[in-house]
Design an enzyme around this catalytic site. Structure first.
Site, mmCIF file in Angstrom:
data_model
loop_
_atom_site.group_PDB
_atom_site.id
_atom_site.type_symbol
_atom_site.label_atom_id
_atom_site.label_comp_id
_atom_site.label_asym_id
_atom_site.label_seq_id
_atom_site.Cartn_x
_atom_site.Cartn_y
_atom_site.Cartn_z
ATOM 1 N NE ARG A 65 3.024 -22.117 20.545
ATOM 2 C CZ ARG A 65 3.884 -21.820 21.506
ATOM 3 N NH1 ARG A 65 5.159 -21.620 21.211
ATOM 4 N NH2 ARG A 65 3.495 -21.731 22.751
ATOM 5 C CE LYS A 101 8.263 -18.699 41.873
ATOM 6 N NZ LYS A 101 8.885 -17.554 41.229
ATOM 7 N N GLY A 113 -0.016 -24.159 28.795
ATOM 8 C CA GLY A 113 1.267 -24.401 29.445
ATOM 9 C C GLY A 113 1.567 -25.864 29.717
ATOM 10 N N GLY A 141 1.105 -17.732 29.358
ATOM 11 C CA GLY A 141 0.810 -16.503 30.104
ATOM 12 C C GLY A 141 -0.514 -15.890 29.689
HETATM 13 P P1 AMP Z 1 3.564 -23.510 36.325
HETATM 14 O O1 AMP Z 1 4.317 -22.906 35.184
HETATM 15 O O2 AMP Z 1 3.319 -22.573 37.453
HETATM 16 O O3 AMP Z 1 2.318 -24.240 35.880
HETATM 17 O O4 AMP Z 1 4.536 -24.563 36.967
HETATM 18 C C1 AMP Z 1 4.935 -25.713 36.297
HETATM 19 C C2 AMP Z 1 6.139 -26.262 37.008
HETATM 20 O O5 AMP Z 1 5.793 -26.565 38.338
HETATM 21 C C3 AMP Z 1 6.651 -27.531 36.393
HETATM 22 O O6 AMP Z 1 7.918 -27.291 35.841
HETATM 23 C C4 AMP Z 1 6.737 -28.498 37.566
HETATM 24 O O7 AMP Z 1 7.935 -29.233 37.606
HETATM 25 C C5 AMP Z 1 6.674 -27.564 38.748
HETATM 26 N N1 AMP Z 1 6.181 -28.263 39.943
HETATM 27 C C6 AMP Z 1 4.998 -28.875 40.128
HETATM 28 N N2 AMP Z 1 4.945 -29.463 41.326
HETATM 29 C C7 AMP Z 1 6.135 -29.233 41.936
HETATM 30 C C8 AMP Z 1 6.698 -29.577 43.190
HETATM 31 N N3 AMP Z 1 6.014 -30.310 44.063
HETATM 32 N N4 AMP Z 1 7.944 -29.134 43.460
HETATM 33 C C9 AMP Z 1 8.641 -28.400 42.576
HETATM 34 N N5 AMP Z 1 8.159 -28.047 41.397
HETATM 35 C C10 AMP Z 1 6.925 -28.450 41.056
#
Ligand code: AMP
Length: 418
Positions: free
Chosen positions: A40, A206, A375, A398
């Site tokens: 950064r 999610k 991210g 974010g």
């Molecule tokens: P995000 O911040 O929404 O991009 O989510 C990232 C997180 O999603 C990471 O920490 C991953 O470990 C988690 N992730 C991705 N695929 C899976 C999965 N199949 N089951 C549980 N966590 C997951």
């Protein structure tokens, strides 16, 4: 509307208040706080070098961690001042506060080309509240305002929004720094006129976090690829069993609406056709947050459409990786946000690495523009050592997501129009 850019400003001899993102990870070693990743700091160097070259009196403000309005010694920006001085090859003054007499005196004594870093702005609760009186105290030393902290631009805080409004009200100009300008270009303009085919890959935890992005990109993309835990909400919506997988049963309606919109608009919508599954077993070991650690045992490829009751989907499978790579290879523009599986565990990083490689190949072999939307995908691509082989990696988390949703970021809205 297009925003003013640092290059548009006449900064010579002016006190330029620059909001930067110096929220770097620190670790204590032998009683000293040591920076463990200086990415950064390095990202802001082009902006700082331009300011120095043009003879500005640069006053840097930033936050570090979440000190919640307390003077938390482990979250001081002092080590950053020292490292920044090394990187710039010139002294960087530091004041152990971000407002008050000492700041005003030091700022007043700056010579053209000098750089001053102020202490963590989040030592004051008023920062996150965008308190007008606090913003006025910060703005006291500012003649011009530059925001180079894209990662904090989705928050209307005193240093990201309030100060800019005050400087503008006094007739001062407020501009995007060079890093901010690149973020707005790649996550904004470039995607609006993306060369086709435009392939979007979304993963992560999610559906609820990314549904707005999916919805907006369904209006721009030719293909949308979904991986990660998000895919299981889509699978559940389609009537498949997802076992112990991370899923949002109350969001299946959103998933169905996205699938219907894709069909209606003729957007190719790819979901995994196989996955890696493992058996979760709760142990007595505790993690840093005091929660019981869940082991993921007996990983295997599952080519069936359903996942058994005792297993959990942890990554896309090899057939999905090949299917996704093929779609990515057709792209002239690729946008990727979110890992395909629990990539933090090496055993379940295969799908994410395959997508990273496919994005790199599309860039290097087909001349595609590849944009990594912040991210965990940035972490994954860096972990695979492929960071220099894509067109652009966002520094926002974010902020990137909100910008991709089409939201106006307060830190950007507050800048002067061209
Ligand atoms: P995000 O911040 O929404 O991009 O989510 C990232 C997180 O999603 C990471 O920490 C991953 O470990 C988690 N992730 C991705 N695929 C899976 C999965 N199949 N089951 C549980 N966590 C997951």
């Amino acid at each position: 509307m297009a925003k003013l850019n640092l290059k548009d400003l006449n900064v010579t001899g002016k006190r330029v208040f620059v909001r930067v993102d110096f929220n770097v990870p620190l670790e204590e070693k032998d009683g000293q706080m040591v920076i463990t990743d200086e990415t950064r700091i390095k990202e802001t160097l082009p902006t700082l070098r331009l300011l120095i070259e043009r003879g500005a009196k640069t006053i840097l403000t930033a936050h570090l961690g979440r000190p919640k309005g307390q003077r938390e010694a482990t979250m001081s920006l002092r080590p950053v001042a020292a490292r920044l001085a090394d990187l710039l090859g010139r002294p960087v003054a530091f004041v152990d506060d971000c407002i008050g007499e000492k700041v005003e005196q030091t700022a007043g004594a700056l010579q053209n080309g000098d750089v001053l870093l102020l202490e963590n702005v989040r030592y004051y609760n008023e920062e996150e509240k965008n308190d007008p009186a606090f913003a006025a105290k910060l703005a006291k030393v500012a003649e011009l305002y530059v925001n180079d902290a894209f990662g904090a631009a989705h928050r209307a805080h005193a240093s990201t929004e309030g100060v800019a409004r005050l400087v503008a009200a006094r007739g001062g100009q407020c501009a995007a720094g060079l890093l901010m300008e690149r973020e707005l270009k790649f996550l904004g303009d470039e995607l609006d006129k993306a060369p086709r085919p435009f392939v979007v890959i979304l993963g992560g935890a999610k559906v609820s976090d990314k549904i707005k992005v999916i919805d907006r990109l369904l209006e721009k993309a030719d293909t949308i690829i979904i991986g990660g835990a998000m895919a299981y909400t889509f699978k559940l919506a389609q009537g498949f069993k997802v076992g112990q997988s991370l899923v949002e049963p109350d969001k299946t309606d959103l998933a169905l609406a996205a699938l219907a919109k894709a069909k209606q608009r003729g957007v190719q919508f790819l979901l995994p056709i196989d996955n890696t599954v493992a058996t979760p077993v709760v142990t007595d070991k505790l993690n840093k947050k005091g929660k019981k650690i869940i082991d993921l045992n007996n990983p295997r490829t599952n080519a069936e459409p359903n996942i058994t009751d005792s297993e959990e989907g942890v990554d896309i499978g090899p057939a999905s990786a090949a299917l996704f790579a093929k779609a990515i290879s057709t792209a002239k523009t690729v946008l990727w946000n979110g890992p395909m599986g629990i990539f933090e565990d090496k055993r379940f990083a295969t799908g994410t690495n395959a997508v990273a490689q496919a994005v790199v190949d599309a860039t290097q072999k087909n001349g595609a523009v590849s944009i990594i939307g912040g991210g965990d995908s940035v972490k994954a691509i860096n972990k695979a050592g492929l960071g220099s082989k894509v067109t652009f990696m966002s520094t926002g988390g974010g902020a990137s997501l909100e910008f991709l949703e089409g939201a106006e970021l307060p830190g950007v809205a507050a800048l002067s129009d061209k």
